[in-house]
Design a protein around this motif. Structure first.
Motif, PDB file in Angstrom:
ATOM      1  N   GLN A   1      -4.916  -6.103  -2.628  1.00  0.00           N
ATOM      2  CA  GLN A   1      -5.808  -4.954  -2.682  1.00  0.00           C
ATOM      3  C   GLN A   1      -5.214  -3.746  -1.960  1.00  0.00           C
TER       4      GLN A   1
ATOM      5  N   MET B   1      -2.094  -2.941  -2.039  1.00  0.00           N
ATOM      6  CA  MET B   1      -1.204  -2.352  -3.028  1.00  0.00           C
ATOM      7  C   MET B   1      -2.013  -1.685  -4.141  1.00  0.00           C
ATOM      8  N   GLU B   2      -3.157  -2.296  -4.481  1.00  0.00           N
ATOM      9  CA  GLU B   2      -4.018  -1.723  -5.516  1.00  0.00           C
ATOM     10  C   GLU B   2      -4.463  -0.311  -5.121  1.00  0.00           C
ATOM     11  N   TYR B   3      -4.827  -0.137  -3.849  1.00  0.00           N
ATOM     12  CA  TYR B   3      -5.298   1.167  -3.393  1.00  0.00           C
ATOM     13  C   TYR B   3      -4.150   2.103  -3.037  1.00  0.00           C
ATOM     14  N   GLY B   4      -2.922   1.578  -3.055  1.00  0.00           N
ATOM     15  CA  GLY B   4      -1.743   2.414  -2.853  1.00  0.00           C
ATOM     16  C   GLY B   4      -1.732   3.168  -1.539  1.00  0.00           C
TER      17      GLY B   4
END
Lengths: 290, 417
Positions: free
Chosen positions: B250, B252-255
């Motif tokens: 997550q 990485m998902e939100y960067g």
């Protein structure tokens, strides 16, 4: 600070949408069949595992459709040969049956795929974020929200605006009267189970790229779904919807103000609701349970 | 009306309780042993958020027993393994008791949860039976809760913090930097946070925030929003098991743009997250990338038997089993008290690393080299097992192995009689 709280509230609504897909099915099966489906989380896990395997062949979009359909078919089989024998019996028997089924499925997943989580990523097309003012949203989660809302909308239409839905709702209220009118609830129950576990599987596919895909994932989410159903109240479609959103928001705000209690917050909420209003927020009077 | 509704609701509530208990039943793997063999008990969580690691632990111990028996066993007797799911501290304690009293095991090996590890240690101490801890990191087990019969093949939290900390110091991520840490809310996490704080304060870092995360948290989006608003210099994970998989995917998902490091790590959680879903600097106790002849042999045998490379938890349980067998062969006895004395004298063991290890006499911690890993960019990843590169051993070749371990002042242990 206010913007941060608003951000958490909006995010909580998004999180609530995932609980919703699982809780609605749980509520439906219980309302119509009187069966507490403890295996509901296992179907969610199956959805995720099928998606991981199917994505290699048919891509993520294909898996989004095929995996829930496969699980729904499995649901039909389970309904026909297992659930059907327990609708009118002591609820304890149904609990034992579905508890056992959940263990069997979880253990099968462990034997076939191993206990270690299986890697599964967000499709590259949907990676990345969208910025709105100060807020950040994950593209993937926005898609999830759209799909979850669509699924819930379809279910609402099915229950409120179709002959199928009318019989199901009548069956929830007064199965004896439905029988007296010469309508057998049996095929409707099959349909309800297939749709419910299919929705759980859809949630499994949607959550697989952002959480770990592992055998116990079903047991993890099931408790939260139960809490949502209890808070929302039995037999109420909108009750479950509101409860899921409230649970999501309360959890988000707890993370903001007091993170150690994040997971406990929903149980406290349930306790409060049960103390003030034992039949849940929107629980209806259901004749068969009176 | 309210009565029958409440009956139905009770059914639903029981359902919830039963759901919570879903993972709580264990499955004994092998039945009890006979007297012409030497029984060894193995307990580790196979279900729950540490289950993925427990599976590797069991693979490791099974491989070790096979190899020992193939090489003639211990003092000419075969080893029989009784391996079970430890589930939680209560069950772990009951099962440890049963293994010792009914199955007459000469030693118990295993565990990953620091809370269950403590429960087993107390049973081991009471019954004067060896317990080799293969996966609990808490300093407290080596300090305040230490005992004569417990030995630690797994590295202590302080050692993990030291290993990752050296890499952070080199990168200039400590002095004057704001740390945002997320900590698993149970015995292990609290203990790790203490070690991390000690390191950070000694080296001039400061907290932007430090937050406890329940072990059953699967959605981290609310935490990620908070981190984003806090704008720390670095995000520190003191999380455990499946939590790390969920958190990293997550993150990485939100960067989020902040660098990440962790003070507790297991390779299975990175494999479970997959390529491009983990980043940062993490400590590791062992990996198949550590090139030594005995390590290569273990990696080959493991890969041949299970069709995948060994994970660091498999190393821990494999190693402990080998050490117990070697110690029994060395002194020709299965008596736990004599074995403990032998180990305390500083017997050397191959630990599949460059330098040999030994169990330190005052806290029973295995002195050994550690490593740090860095995740590769997705483009450089060759296959699903190849996600990171590993550092040279910490401490370096000319330093004592003890420099990374807690000192008596930091973590004193007084063995109860």
């Amino acid at each position: 600070m206010l913007t941060q709280i608003v951000e958490q509230v909006i995010n909580g609504l998004l999180v609530g949408a995932y609980y919703l897909l699982i809780a609605l099915g749980l509520s439906l099966i219980f309302s119509l069949g009187g069966l507490v489906n403890l295996a509901h989380g296992a179907f969610y896990a199956l959805g995720a595992y099928f998606a991981v395997k199917l994505a290699d062949q048919v891509g993520f979009a294909g898996a989004l459709v095929v995996s829930p359909v496969l699980v729904a078919i499995l649901g039909l089989v389970v309904e026909r040969f297992l659930f059907r024998r327990f609708y009118r019996h002591d609820p304890a028997l149904g609990l034992l049956l579905t508890f056992g089924l959940a263990m069997v499925i979880e253990q099968l997943l462990r034997i076939v795929f191993g206990a270690a989580p299986i890697p599964f990523s967000i499709p590259s097309l949907l990676r990345g974020q969208i910025f709105v003012g100060d807020f950040v949203y994950s593209k993937y989660r926005l898609l999830m929200l759209v799909l979850a809302a669509t699924a819930v909308g379809c279910l609402w239409f099915l229950l409120q605006r179709t002959p199928f839905g009318r019989v199901v709702r009548a069956g929830v209220q007064n199965p004896d009267m439905v029988a007296a009118l010469g309508i057998s609830l049996t095929p409707y129950m099959s349909g309800v189970v297939a749709i419910s576990v299919g929705l759980a599987a859809l949630a499994g596919v949607l959550l697989a790229p952002i959480t770990g895909v592992h055998p116990a994932m079903g047991a993890e989410i099931l408790t939260a779904a139960f809490v949502v159903v209890v808070i929302g109240g039995l037999g109420s479609f909108w009750g479950v919807v509101y409860a899921a959103l409230i649970v999501g928001v309360v959890r988000g705000l707890t993370v903001y103000f007091f993170p150690p209690a994040a997971e406990a917050s929903m149980y406290l909420l349930m306790l409060l609701v049960l103390l003030v209003r034992p039949r849940g927020l929107f629980g209806e009077r259901i004749q068969r349970f009176e | 009306m309210s009565e029958s509704i409440s009956r139905v609701r009770r059914g639903l509530m029981q359902g919830g309780a039963a759901a919570a208990a879903l993972g709580a039943l264990g499955f004994p793997a092998i039945s009890r042993g006979q007297s012409d063999v030497i029984c060894i008990g193995h307990l580790t969580p196979l279900t729950g958020f540490l289950g993925p690691l427990g599976e590797y632990a069991q693979m490791g111990v099974k491989l070790a027993v096979e190899e020992i028996n193939a090489a003639g066993g211990v003092m000419g007797r075969k080893i029989e393994l009784i391996a079970e799911d430890s589930v939680n501290p209560q069950t772990a304690s009951t099962k440890a008791e049963r293994l010792i009293e009914r199955d007459k095991v000469v030693a118990i090996i295993g565990e990953i949860s620091s809370a269950s590890g403590l429960a087993i240690a107390q049973v081991a101490q009471r019954n004067r039976t060896l317990f080799f801890n293969t996966g609990c990191n808490s300093d407290e087990l080596r300090g305040k809760s230490c005992n004569r019969y417990m030995f630690h093949t797994e590295a202590a939290n302080t050692m993990y913090v030291y290993a990752a900390g050296q890499a952070l110091l080199r990168d200039g991520m400590v002095k004057g930097k704001k740390w945002y840490s997320l900590t698993a809310d149970y015995a292990f996490g609290h203990d790790l946070l203490k070690a991390a704080k000690r390191f950070m304060q000694a080296n001039g870092g400061e907290f932007a925030a430090d937050e406890l995360v329940p072990t059953d948290a699967a959605d981290f989006s609310a935490y990620l929003l908070k981190i984003r608003n806090a704008k720390p210099d670095i995000v520190i994970s003191n999380l455990a098991g499946a939590q790390i998989t969920n958190f990293m995917k997550q993150y990485m998902e939100y960067g989020l743009p902040f660098p990440v490091a962790g003070f507790g790590f297991d390779t299975a959680v990175a494999w479970g997250a997959g390529k491009g879903n983990v980043t940062g600097i993490w400590p590791l106790v062992w990996d198949s990338q550590v090139k030594t002849p005995s390590g290569q042999k273990f990696t080959d045998a493991f890969t041949k038997k299970y069709g995948k490379p060994p994970e660091n938890q498999a190393w821990g349980d494999y190693m402990s089993t080998k050490h117990v067998a070697q110690a029994m062969n060395d002194i020709k006895s299965t008596d736990s008290t004599k074995l403990a004395e032998h180990l305390e004298k500083g017997a050397k063991f191959d630990v599949l690393k460059t330098r040999e290890g030994y169990y330190r006499n005052w806290d029973h911690q295995l002195m050994q080299e550690m490593y740090t890993i860095r995740f590769k960019p997705a483009a450089e990843v060759k296959d699903k097992w190849d996600l990171f590169t590993i550092s040279a051993p910490v401490p370096g070749g000319n330093q004592s192995l003890e420099v990374i371990a807690p000192t008596k002042e930091e973590n004193n242990c007084t063995m109860p009689a």
